[in-house]
Motif scaffolding. Structure first.
Motif, PDB file in Angstrom:
ATOM      1  N   GLY A   3       0.820  -1.208   0.000  1.00  0.00           N
ATOM      2  CA  GLY A   3       0.000   0.000   0.000  1.00  0.00           C
ATOM      3  C   GLY A   3       0.851   1.253   0.000  1.00  0.00           C
ATOM      4  N   LEU A   4       1.925   1.271   0.796  1.00  0.00           N
ATOM      5  CA  LEU A   4       2.816   2.425   0.847  1.00  0.00           C
ATOM      6  C   LEU A   4       3.545   2.608  -0.475  1.00  0.00           C
ATOM      7  CD1 LEU A   4       4.223   4.696   2.380  1.00  0.00           C
ATOM      8  CD2 LEU A   4       5.870   3.000   3.232  1.00  0.00           C
ATOM      9  N   ALA A   7       1.198   3.968  -3.052  1.00  0.00           N
ATOM     10  CA  ALA A   7       0.931   5.390  -2.855  1.00  0.00           C
ATOM     11  C   ALA A   7       2.090   6.242  -3.368  1.00  0.00           C
ATOM     12  CB  ALA A   7       0.679   5.669  -1.378  1.00  0.00           C
ATOM     13  N   SER A 260      -2.440  11.246  -3.693  1.00  0.00           N
ATOM     14  CA  SER A 260      -2.191   9.806  -3.780  1.00  0.00           C
ATOM     15  C   SER A 260      -2.370   9.124  -2.423  1.00  0.00           C
ATOM     16  CB  SER A 260      -0.772   9.553  -4.303  1.00  0.00           C
ATOM     17  OG  SER A 260      -0.486   8.168  -4.327  1.00  0.00           O
ATOM     18  N   PHE A 261      -1.789   9.709  -1.382  1.00  0.00           N
ATOM     19  CA  PHE A 261      -1.926   9.103  -0.054  1.00  0.00           C
ATOM     20  C   PHE A 261      -3.363   9.180   0.444  1.00  0.00           C
ATOM     21  CE2 PHE A 261       2.635   9.086  -0.055  1.00  0.00           C
ATOM     22  CZ  PHE A 261       2.980   8.065   0.836  1.00  0.00           C
ATOM     23  N   ALA A 262      -4.074  10.253   0.076  1.00  0.00           N
ATOM     24  CA  ALA A 262      -5.482  10.344   0.463  1.00  0.00           C
ATOM     25  C   ALA A 262      -6.300   9.260  -0.221  1.00  0.00           C
ATOM     26  CB  ALA A 262      -6.029  11.731   0.114  1.00  0.00           C
ATOM     27  N   HIS A 264      -5.261   6.354  -1.240  1.00  0.00           N
ATOM     28  CA  HIS A 264      -4.911   5.030  -0.730  1.00  0.00           C
ATOM     29  C   HIS A 264      -5.371   4.808   0.712  1.00  0.00           C
ATOM     30  CE1 HIS A 264      -2.303   3.063  -3.793  1.00  0.00           C
ATOM     31  NE2 HIS A 264      -2.263   4.296  -4.277  1.00  0.00           N
ATOM     32  N   TYR A 265      -5.341   5.870   1.524  1.00  0.00           N
ATOM     33  CA  TYR A 265      -5.595   5.677   2.949  1.00  0.00           C
ATOM     34  C   TYR A 265      -6.864   6.368   3.460  1.00  0.00           C
ATOM     35  CZ  TYR A 265      -0.863   3.782   3.089  1.00  0.00           C
ATOM     36  OH  TYR A 265       0.258   3.025   2.872  1.00  0.00           O
ATOM     37  N   TRP A 266      -7.231   7.500   2.843  1.00  0.00           N
ATOM     38  CA  TRP A 266      -8.438   8.218   3.280  1.00  0.00           C
ATOM     39  C   TRP A 266      -9.210   8.683   2.045  1.00  0.00           C
ATOM     40  CZ3 TRP A 266      -3.483   9.908   4.872  1.00  0.00           C
ATOM     41  CH2 TRP A 266      -3.092   9.423   6.132  1.00  0.00           C
ATOM     42  N   PRO A 267      -9.772   7.766   1.282  1.00  0.00           N
ATOM     43  CA  PRO A 267     -10.424   8.141   0.019  1.00  0.00           C
ATOM     44  C   PRO A 267     -11.548   9.150   0.173  1.00  0.00           C
ATOM     45  CG  PRO A 267     -10.945   5.875   0.648  1.00  0.00           C
ATOM     46  CD  PRO A 267      -9.849   6.316   1.532  1.00  0.00           C
ATOM     47  N   GLU A 270     -10.207  12.747  -0.290  1.00  0.00           N
ATOM     48  CA  GLU A 270      -9.342  12.975  -1.453  1.00  0.00           C
ATOM     49  C   GLU A 270      -9.324  14.439  -1.886  1.00  0.00           C
ATOM     50  OE1 GLU A 270      -9.322  12.062  -6.235  1.00  0.00           O
ATOM     51  OE2 GLU A 270     -10.632  10.915  -4.929  1.00  0.00           O
ATOM     52  N   SER A 273      -8.343  17.037   0.989  1.00  0.00           N
ATOM     53  CA  SER A 273      -6.921  17.070   1.356  1.00  0.00           C
ATOM     54  C   SER A 273      -6.153  18.093   0.537  1.00  0.00           C
ATOM     55  CB  SER A 273      -6.306  15.676   1.186  1.00  0.00           C
ATOM     56  OG  SER A 273      -6.361  15.260  -0.168  1.00  0.00           O
TER      57      SER A 273
END
Length: 298
Positions: A3-4, A7, A260-262, A264-267, A270, A273
């Motif tokens: 996942g990391l 991202a 990208s991180f949003a 993957h981790y907090w859609p 998105e 952010s």
């Protein structure tokens, strides 16, 4: 871990795509002090021209290695035509007017060009995904990406390198920097400021169209696609600082990785952010991270 890694890779790809589009807007603003609201539509036109030529290319059974030159040609044609018509035919007539007037003019152009796109290409999606799979796939750990996606990163690096080389190490680039710094003094020294405005606008238009052309194989090309990139594009230039190419690089990286991180981790966060980061930067440094000191004449 996957996942990391995903991202990070997605952040790099998205940042590269954003930079190609936003750097054209930065160049236009730096030279002409025009915040071109129609820039997203130039991106869309580049995508439509590319998907049209790619469809013809594959229909003729021509070799796959030619698709990259076809997309570059698409961007050059779209950007050159739009740049000359819009700058010489419209914006040059408003030279010296209040920036708000120019902003409204480009917004009107944006609305007009959106309808022109529908008249030429219709309202149905256009798809040309063949280039996405022609070059195979590449692996990052356990993640698999189309090799084609790497072209966007390469194109962004080449565009950034060429612009930096031109502005910093060539005589013409130094003339352009003089026009950016003070067009009135440049004009008094015999520099044809109008011609440099045209060159800058065409270059910015070609870069927007280039982003659209290389994006076209990865998406469905539909009306309104230019609207979708406007928010992200302006977020990049506002965070980095209007008129700053290094700022555009940093702004694209910030927006790209935050989004990208949003995703993957907090859609659910998105879009928020990106707005949050933009608001934070503006609260600390309203002119953007890399904006230079602007001279005010009194």
């Amino acid at each position: 871990m996957n996942g990391l890694l995903g991202a990070v890779v997605d952040g790099i790809l998205y940042s590269a795509w954003l930079f190609i589009i936003a750097v054209g807007l930065t160049l236009i603003y730096g030279v002409m002090k025009i915040l071109n609201m129609a820039h997203g539509t130039f991106y869309a036109v580049g995508a439509y021209v590319a998907v049209t030529l790619l469809g013809w290319w594959f229909a003729q059974g021509l070799p796959p290695w030619g698709i990259v030159p076809v997309m570059i040609l698409s961007a050059l044609v779209a950007g050159l035509v739009l740049g000359v018509v819009v700058e010489r035919g419209i914006l040059a007539r408003f030279a010296g007017r209040d920036p708000i007037v120019l902003l409204l003019v480009t917004y009107a152009l944006f609305l007009i060009l959106e309808d022109v796109i529908k008249l030429i290409w219709g309202v149905d999606p256009w798809i040309a995904s063949d280039p996405l799979w022609v070059f195979g796939q590449v692996e990052f750990g356990e993640l698999i990406y189309p090799t084609y996606n790497l072209f966007i990163v390469v194109v962004a690096a080449v565009v950034g390198g060429l612009l930096t080389w031109f502005l910093q190490f060539t005589a013409k680039g130094k003339i352009l920097r003089a026009v950016i710094h003070d067009p009135e003094v440049s004009r008094s020294m015999g520099i044809n400021v109008g011609r440099w405005n045209l060159i800058a606008f065409i270059t910015g238009s070609v870069l927007a169209a280039l982003g659209g052309a290389f994006t076209a194989p990865t998406i469905s090309v539909v009306p309104g696609m230019g609207v979708e990139v406007v928010v992200m594009m302006f977020a990049v230039v506002v965070i980095g600082g209007l008129g700053s190419i290094p700022g555009t690089v940093v702004g694209a990286l910030i927006v790209g990785f935050v989004r990208s991180f949003a995703v993957h981790y907090w859609p659910e966060l998105e879009v928020f952010s990106v707005y949050a980061v933009m608001a934070l930067v503006l609260a600390i440094r309203p002119q953007g991270l890399f904006a230079g000191v602007e001279l005010r004449k009194i």
